[in-house]
Design a protein around this motif. Sequence first.
Motif, PDB file in Angstrom:
ATOM      1  N   TYR A  60       0.832  -1.211   0.000  1.00  0.00           N
ATOM      2  CA  TYR A  60       0.000   0.000   0.000  1.00  0.00           C
ATOM      3  C   TYR A  60       0.863   1.257   0.000  1.00  0.00           C
ATOM      4  O   TYR A  60       0.574   2.241  -0.695  1.00  0.00           O
ATOM      5  CB  TYR A  60      -0.928  -0.013   1.214  1.00  0.00           C
ATOM      6  CG  TYR A  60      -2.003   1.044   1.178  1.00  0.00           C
ATOM      7  CD1 TYR A  60      -3.094   0.919   0.322  1.00  0.00           C
ATOM      8  CD2 TYR A  60      -1.910   2.179   1.991  1.00  0.00           C
ATOM      9  CE1 TYR A  60      -4.077   1.898   0.279  1.00  0.00           C
ATOM     10  CE2 TYR A  60      -2.889   3.160   1.957  1.00  0.00           C
ATOM     11  CZ  TYR A  60      -3.969   3.011   1.099  1.00  0.00           C
ATOM     12  OH  TYR A  60      -4.941   3.981   1.039  1.00  0.00           O
ATOM     13  N   LEU A  61       1.951   1.235   0.771  1.00  0.00           N
ATOM     14  CA  LEU A  61       2.870   2.376   0.791  1.00  0.00           C
ATOM     15  C   LEU A  61       3.603   2.515  -0.536  1.00  0.00           C
ATOM     16  O   LEU A  61       3.826   3.636  -1.027  1.00  0.00           O
ATOM     17  CB  LEU A  61       3.876   2.213   1.933  1.00  0.00           C
ATOM     18  CG  LEU A  61       3.325   2.324   3.362  1.00  0.00           C
ATOM     19  CD1 LEU A  61       4.408   2.008   4.384  1.00  0.00           C
ATOM     20  CD2 LEU A  61       2.757   3.723   3.610  1.00  0.00           C
ATOM     21  N   THR A  62       3.973   1.360  -1.104  1.00  0.00           N
ATOM     22  CA  THR A  62       4.668   1.381  -2.397  1.00  0.00           C
ATOM     23  C   THR A  62       3.799   2.002  -3.478  1.00  0.00           C
ATOM     24  O   THR A  62       4.301   2.698  -4.375  1.00  0.00           O
ATOM     25  CB  THR A  62       5.064  -0.052  -2.808  1.00  0.00           C
ATOM     26  OG1 THR A  62       5.872  -0.624  -1.783  1.00  0.00           O
ATOM     27  CG2 THR A  62       5.845  -0.055  -4.119  1.00  0.00           C
ATOM     28  N   TYR A  63       2.501   1.761  -3.385  1.00  0.00           N
ATOM     29  CA  TYR A  63       1.551   2.296  -4.366  1.00  0.00           C
ATOM     30  C   TYR A  63       1.689   3.817  -4.511  1.00  0.00           C
ATOM     31  O   TYR A  63       1.621   4.351  -5.619  1.00  0.00           O
ATOM     32  CB  TYR A  63       0.133   1.919  -3.932  1.00  0.00           C
ATOM     33  CG  TYR A  63      -0.967   2.640  -4.675  1.00  0.00           C
ATOM     34  CD1 TYR A  63      -1.360   2.210  -5.938  1.00  0.00           C
ATOM     35  CD2 TYR A  63      -1.591   3.753  -4.108  1.00  0.00           C
ATOM     36  CE1 TYR A  63      -2.373   2.888  -6.622  1.00  0.00           C
ATOM     37  CE2 TYR A  63      -2.600   4.424  -4.781  1.00  0.00           C
ATOM     38  CZ  TYR A  63      -2.987   3.989  -6.040  1.00  0.00           C
ATOM     39  OH  TYR A  63      -3.974   4.648  -6.710  1.00  0.00           O
ATOM     40  N   PHE A  64       1.929   4.525  -3.424  1.00  0.00           N
ATOM     41  CA  PHE A  64       2.004   5.985  -3.460  1.00  0.00           C
ATOM     42  C   PHE A  64       3.338   6.495  -4.018  1.00  0.00           C
ATOM     43  O   PHE A  64       3.422   7.640  -4.470  1.00  0.00           O
ATOM     44  CB  PHE A  64       1.784   6.561  -2.061  1.00  0.00           C
ATOM     45  CG  PHE A  64       0.380   6.412  -1.565  1.00  0.00           C
ATOM     46  CD1 PHE A  64      -0.626   7.264  -1.997  1.00  0.00           C
ATOM     47  CD2 PHE A  64       0.040   5.391  -0.679  1.00  0.00           C
ATOM     48  CE1 PHE A  64      -1.927   7.126  -1.552  1.00  0.00           C
ATOM     49  CE2 PHE A  64      -1.257   5.244  -0.234  1.00  0.00           C
ATOM     50  CZ  PHE A  64      -2.251   6.112  -0.670  1.00  0.00           C
TER      51      PHE A  64
END
Length: 252
Positions: A144-148
């Motif tokens: 989820y953090l990588t997505y940003f």
Amino acid sequence: MKKLIPLICFFSFYFGMAQNAALFNRATEQYNSGEYSKAIESYERILENGEHSAELYFNLGNCHYKLNAIGPSIYYYEKALLLKPNDGEILNNLSYAQNMRLDAVEEMPKTEIAKAYESLVNFLSFDQWAYLAVSLIILFVLAYLTYFFLRYATHKRIAFITSVFSLILGVVSVLLAYLQYRDFKNDNPAIVFSKEVKVTSEPNTNSEAVFTLHEGTKVNVLESFNDWNKIRIADGQTGWMLGNNLKALKDF
């Protein structure tokens, strides 16, 4: 002085691990040499030191099997299976030991849904399901953090899908851990250690014997009254027997 306490605890822990490892290696050598009784003594010393594992119980089961001790061999194989559900080697050796029993108790038939439920829930132990859930939740957070931080739409889509599936599988793993733990707590299995024991209709020596069990048979303890245990066997029959004829499997 306070600084010495953590060091003392560390070295005591390390020494205990080293001692248990030496005992385990010695027991394995004794087993390979055919000294099964001595191997049992060495393995039991590890248990007395507070350590237990599926491998340790499995080896104890093998030692007792070699000595034709039906009850203890089944007992330790079953304990190993509690820690490593569906392990092929444990199941294989357990089936050999069960063939030595006098009682051939047929299990009550189960529906396909019940079989599928048991296969899924018991695929891992509840602590293994919990570890898997934690790993999946960590993966969800990372994805989820990588997505940003990703720039390309394709990469962002992959990260987003990975995070969603990790979250879903994590929640499912938590649910399966709960179901497995609930079943584990509600189940109270034990192994008959007496050569032969009468199962009675009531918890006293004057009541009628309803059936007879022999060494190595697995039962489920439903309740206790004084020195008596109400038990149920795999085919659904119930009755009472004195508790000293049984050895509980979950006495870790």
